[in-house]
Design a protein around this motif. Structure first.
Motif, PDB file in Angstrom:
ATOM      1  N   ARG A 111       0.823  -1.201   0.000  1.00 27.92           N
ATOM      2  CA  ARG A 111       0.000   0.000   0.000  1.00 27.92           C
ATOM      3  C   ARG A 111       0.864   1.260   0.000  1.00 27.92           C
ATOM      4  O   ARG A 111       0.550   2.237  -0.678  1.00 27.92           O
ATOM      5  CB  ARG A 111      -0.936  -0.005   1.218  1.00 27.92           C
ATOM      6  CG  ARG A 111      -1.893   1.179   1.286  1.00 27.92           C
ATOM      7  CD  ARG A 111      -2.767   1.254   0.059  1.00 27.92           C
ATOM      8  NE  ARG A 111      -3.703   2.390   0.116  1.00 27.92           N
ATOM      9  CZ  ARG A 111      -4.304   2.887  -0.946  1.00 27.92           C
ATOM     10  NH1 ARG A 111      -4.090   2.374  -2.146  1.00 27.92           N
ATOM     11  NH2 ARG A 111      -5.129   3.904  -0.823  1.00 27.92           N
ATOM     12  N   GLN A 169       2.137   1.802  -3.485  1.00 27.24           N
ATOM     13  CA  GLN A 169       1.075   2.254  -4.387  1.00 27.24           C
ATOM     14  C   GLN A 169       0.840   3.756  -4.243  1.00 27.24           C
ATOM     15  O   GLN A 169       0.736   4.490  -5.242  1.00 27.24           O
ATOM     16  CB  GLN A 169      -0.223   1.496  -4.088  1.00 27.24           C
ATOM     17  CG  GLN A 169      -0.224   0.049  -4.534  1.00 27.24           C
ATOM     18  CD  GLN A 169      -1.506  -0.672  -4.133  1.00 27.24           C
ATOM     19  OE1 GLN A 169      -2.204  -0.252  -3.216  1.00 27.24           O
ATOM     20  NE2 GLN A 169      -1.821  -1.757  -4.834  1.00 27.24           N
ATOM     21  N   GLN A 206     -12.612   6.890  -0.256  1.00 24.55           N
ATOM     22  CA  GLN A 206     -11.431   6.238  -0.817  1.00 24.55           C
ATOM     23  C   GLN A 206     -10.966   6.894  -2.120  1.00 24.55           C
ATOM     24  O   GLN A 206      -9.845   6.647  -2.575  1.00 24.55           O
ATOM     25  CB  GLN A 206     -11.695   4.746  -1.078  1.00 24.55           C
ATOM     26  CG  GLN A 206     -11.792   3.895   0.174  1.00 24.55           C
ATOM     27  CD  GLN A 206     -13.148   4.016   0.843  1.00 24.55           C
ATOM     28  OE1 GLN A 206     -14.116   4.491   0.217  1.00 24.55           O
ATOM     29  NE2 GLN A 206     -13.240   3.611   2.097  1.00 24.55           N
ATOM     30  N   THR A 238      -7.429   2.206  -6.207  1.00 19.90           N
ATOM     31  CA  THR A 238      -8.345   2.361  -5.074  1.00 19.90           C
ATOM     32  C   THR A 238      -9.414   1.279  -5.076  1.00 19.90           C
ATOM     33  O   THR A 238      -9.729   0.691  -4.033  1.00 19.90           O
ATOM     34  CB  THR A 238      -9.007   3.749  -5.118  1.00 19.90           C
ATOM     35  OG1 THR A 238      -8.003   4.764  -5.030  1.00 19.90           O
ATOM     36  CG2 THR A 238      -9.985   3.916  -3.965  1.00 19.90           C
ATOM     37  N   ARG A 297      -9.295  -1.723  -6.452  1.00 17.27           N
ATOM     38  CA  ARG A 297      -8.691  -3.026  -6.140  1.00 17.27           C
ATOM     39  C   ARG A 297      -8.408  -3.154  -4.646  1.00 17.27           C
ATOM     40  O   ARG A 297      -8.649  -4.203  -4.049  1.00 17.27           O
ATOM     41  CB  ARG A 297      -7.398  -3.214  -6.941  1.00 17.27           C
ATOM     42  CG  ARG A 297      -7.627  -3.414  -8.431  1.00 17.27           C
ATOM     43  CD  ARG A 297      -6.344  -3.736  -9.156  1.00 17.27           C
ATOM     44  NE  ARG A 297      -5.783  -5.007  -8.722  1.00 17.27           N
ATOM     45  CZ  ARG A 297      -4.654  -5.526  -9.184  1.00 17.27           C
ATOM     46  NH1 ARG A 297      -3.971  -4.868 -10.115  1.00 17.27           N
ATOM     47  NH2 ARG A 297      -4.216  -6.673  -8.748  1.00 17.27           N
ATOM     48  N   SER A 298      -7.902  -2.075  -4.038  1.00 17.87           N
ATOM     49  CA  SER A 298      -7.606  -2.096  -2.603  1.00 17.87           C
ATOM     50  C   SER A 298      -8.876  -2.239  -1.781  1.00 17.87           C
ATOM     51  O   SER A 298      -8.928  -2.984  -0.800  1.00 17.87           O
ATOM     52  CB  SER A 298      -6.870  -0.811  -2.203  1.00 17.87           C
ATOM     53  OG  SER A 298      -5.636  -0.706  -2.854  1.00 17.87           O
ATOM     54  N   GLU A 299      -9.936  -1.540  -2.207  1.00 19.82           N
ATOM     55  CA  GLU A 299     -11.202  -1.606  -1.483  1.00 19.82           C
ATOM     56  C   GLU A 299     -11.842  -2.989  -1.617  1.00 19.82           C
ATOM     57  O   GLU A 299     -12.373  -3.537  -0.642  1.00 19.82           O
ATOM     58  CB  GLU A 299     -12.157  -0.534  -2.014  1.00 19.82           C
ATOM     59  CG  GLU A 299     -13.496  -0.454  -1.290  1.00 19.82           C
ATOM     60  CD  GLU A 299     -13.371  -0.051   0.160  1.00 19.82           C
ATOM     61  OE1 GLU A 299     -14.346  -0.251   0.910  1.00 19.82           O
ATOM     62  OE2 GLU A 299     -12.302   0.438   0.559  1.00 19.82           O
ATOM     63  N   LYS A 352     -10.260  -5.772  -2.096  1.00 20.66           N
ATOM     64  CA  LYS A 352      -9.448  -6.689  -1.302  1.00 20.66           C
ATOM     65  C   LYS A 352      -9.791  -6.568   0.175  1.00 20.66           C
ATOM     66  O   LYS A 352      -9.893  -7.562   0.887  1.00 20.66           O
ATOM     67  CB  LYS A 352      -7.964  -6.388  -1.514  1.00 20.66           C
ATOM     68  CG  LYS A 352      -7.037  -7.346  -0.780  1.00 20.66           C
ATOM     69  CD  LYS A 352      -5.585  -7.026  -1.066  1.00 20.66           C
ATOM     70  CE  LYS A 352      -4.659  -7.984  -0.300  1.00 20.66           C
ATOM     71  NZ  LYS A 352      -3.230  -7.665  -0.540  1.00 20.66           N
ATOM     72  N   ARG A 353      -9.981  -5.317   0.640  1.00 23.92           N
ATOM     73  CA  ARG A 353     -10.320  -5.089   2.044  1.00 23.92           C
ATOM     74  C   ARG A 353     -11.667  -5.732   2.387  1.00 23.92           C
ATOM     75  O   ARG A 353     -11.823  -6.355   3.427  1.00 23.92           O
ATOM     76  CB  ARG A 353     -10.368  -3.597   2.326  1.00 23.92           C
ATOM     77  CG  ARG A 353     -10.561  -3.223   3.793  1.00 23.92           C
ATOM     78  CD  ARG A 353     -10.644  -1.733   3.951  1.00 23.92           C
ATOM     79  NE  ARG A 353     -11.812  -1.171   3.303  1.00 23.92           N
ATOM     80  CZ  ARG A 353     -13.029  -1.156   3.856  1.00 23.92           C
ATOM     81  NH1 ARG A 353     -13.215  -1.703   5.064  1.00 23.92           N
ATOM     82  NH2 ARG A 353     -14.047  -0.634   3.226  1.00 23.92           N
TER      83      ARG A 353
END
Length: 391
Positions: A200, A203, A264, A379, A381-383, A385-386
């Motif tokens: 993170r 990124q 986000q 953003t 992809r990160s969300e 994944k979370r």
């Protein structure tokens, strides 16, 4: 920690931010410097703003590890002295290269200030309070830029060397830091808390590189971009740079509310704000009211991006690794600023056949549009994944 102690720390954060603001002290007089040193390539003149990023990158990475050996307060006091001393070195001789070397050496102060400002906030504040104080940090950087660039533009009307007087802020910041910032000693490394970074952080650092490679075009080009009746007036470019900084102040103060709306997508939203400003600069280079609006949008971009990115990298790692995470982001941001004039001017020559501020802004606008798209994808992809981890 009581309110009085918190206020002292916030004042120290403001002083650190003012050191960062000195990066733009010559921005309003770049046009005059270009005329005075007419044999110097325009990219080198623009690098008077971006050259500090060279040492800033190195110092940022080193300082991320130095905090376990030297206290943050001592490092920041050193940074303030370096900022003040290098700011007045160009008075020794009428030499572009002395000015260039002085600006480059200022990068030592910039690297320490950028890295440790976030570490100071992360050490003393948590949660929503951390976001708010990071907003104050961004606002104070903007406030410093307003004072520095506006004063520099006014002083520059008597001759560009008078703008160097603004570097007295380095010495004033030294006094504030000495009095207000507690010395909490060196950072402690334990078996459970080690200096480790994660995906993170990298990124956000990559997005920071893109943001500032294009955003810095405002300060490196605005003095030479304004045309017709506005051209050559350092006070006008100083006012526009000051408005850019003022917008950063406003955004810093309302950041908490903005983040609640953008959530986000705050970083991509910051990029879109610059895109709007760049388009206005391209279309209306001689219309002062529109140039003011463009300066506001560009200032909003920086005021939104820096504090939110710093909060995200700080939240992504263990407390002991905050300085190193901040250093990673600072390094990427500084590298983007450093290479910006060379890369964008080269693309302008390749695509349009010549180098002009209008062409550079066109490239910056297109690049920032693509960067905002990349930011949205990262953003999302990160969300996702979370959410998957929660399930």
């Amino acid at each position: 920690m009581n309110k009085s102690q918190k206020m002292k720390i916030i004042l120290a954060v403001v002083a650190i931010s003012f050191i960062q603001g000195l990066q733009y002290c010559v921005s309003p007089v770049l046009g005059q410097i270009q005329e005075h040193y007419s044999d110097i390539n325009v990219s080198l003149v623009q690098m008077l703003i971006t050259a500090p990023a060279l040492l800033s990158m190195i110092v940022a990475l080193v300082s991320g590890g130095l905090v376990v050996k030297i206290s943050k307060k001592k490092l920041l006091l050193f940074a303030a002295l370096v900022a003040g001393i290098t700011g007045f070195l160009p008075y020794l001789a009428d030499s572009f290269w002395l000015l260039f070397v002085s600006r480059t050496l200022y990068g030592v102060a910039l690297g320490l200030a950028c890295t440790l400002n976030t570490a100071v906030v992360a050490e003393f504040f948590e949660g929503n309070e951390r976001v708010s104080v990071m907003g104050i940090q961004a606002a104070s950087i903007g406030m410093g830029m307003v004072i520095i660039t506006t004063a520099g533009g006014k002083l520059g009307s008597f001759g560009f060397t008078y703008s160097y007087i603004t570097n007295i802020i380095g010495f004033l910041s030294f006094i504030v830091l000495a009095v207000m910032l507690p010395d909490t000693g060196t950072a402690k490394v334990t078996k459970t808390e080690r200096i480790r970074l994660n995906k993170r952080v990298f990124q956000i650092a990559f997005l920071g590189f893109l943001e500032f490679m294009f955003l810095i075009t405002f300060t490196t080009n605005i003095a030479m971009h304004i045309s017709e009746a506005l051209a050559g007036d350092s006070s006008v470019s100083g006012i526009l740079t000051g408005i850019f900084s003022g917008a950063q102040i406003v955004m810093g103060l309302i950041l908490g509310r903005v983040v609640r709306v953008t959530k986000q997508a705050t970083l991509p939203a910051a990029m879109i704000s610059f895109l709007i400003g760049a388009v206005l600069l391209i279309l209306f280079p001689s219309n002062l009211p529109v140039l003011i609006a463009a300066s506001v949008f560009c200032g909003f971009s920086q005021g939104m991006f820096i504090p939110q990115a710093m909060v995200e990298v700080a939240n992504a790692v263990q407390p002991v690794a905050t300085a190193m995470a901040s250093a990673c982001f600072t390094c990427a941001m500084s590298f983007g600023q450093l290479v910006s004039p060379s890369i964008l001017n080269s693309i302008s020559k390749l695509v349009f056949g010549n180098i002009s501020t209008s062409n550079v802004f066109k490239i910056a606008a297109a690049g920032m549009a693509v960067s905002a798209l990349i930011g949205c994808l990262i953003t999302c992809r990160s969300e996702n994944k979370r959410r998957g981890e929660k399930i």
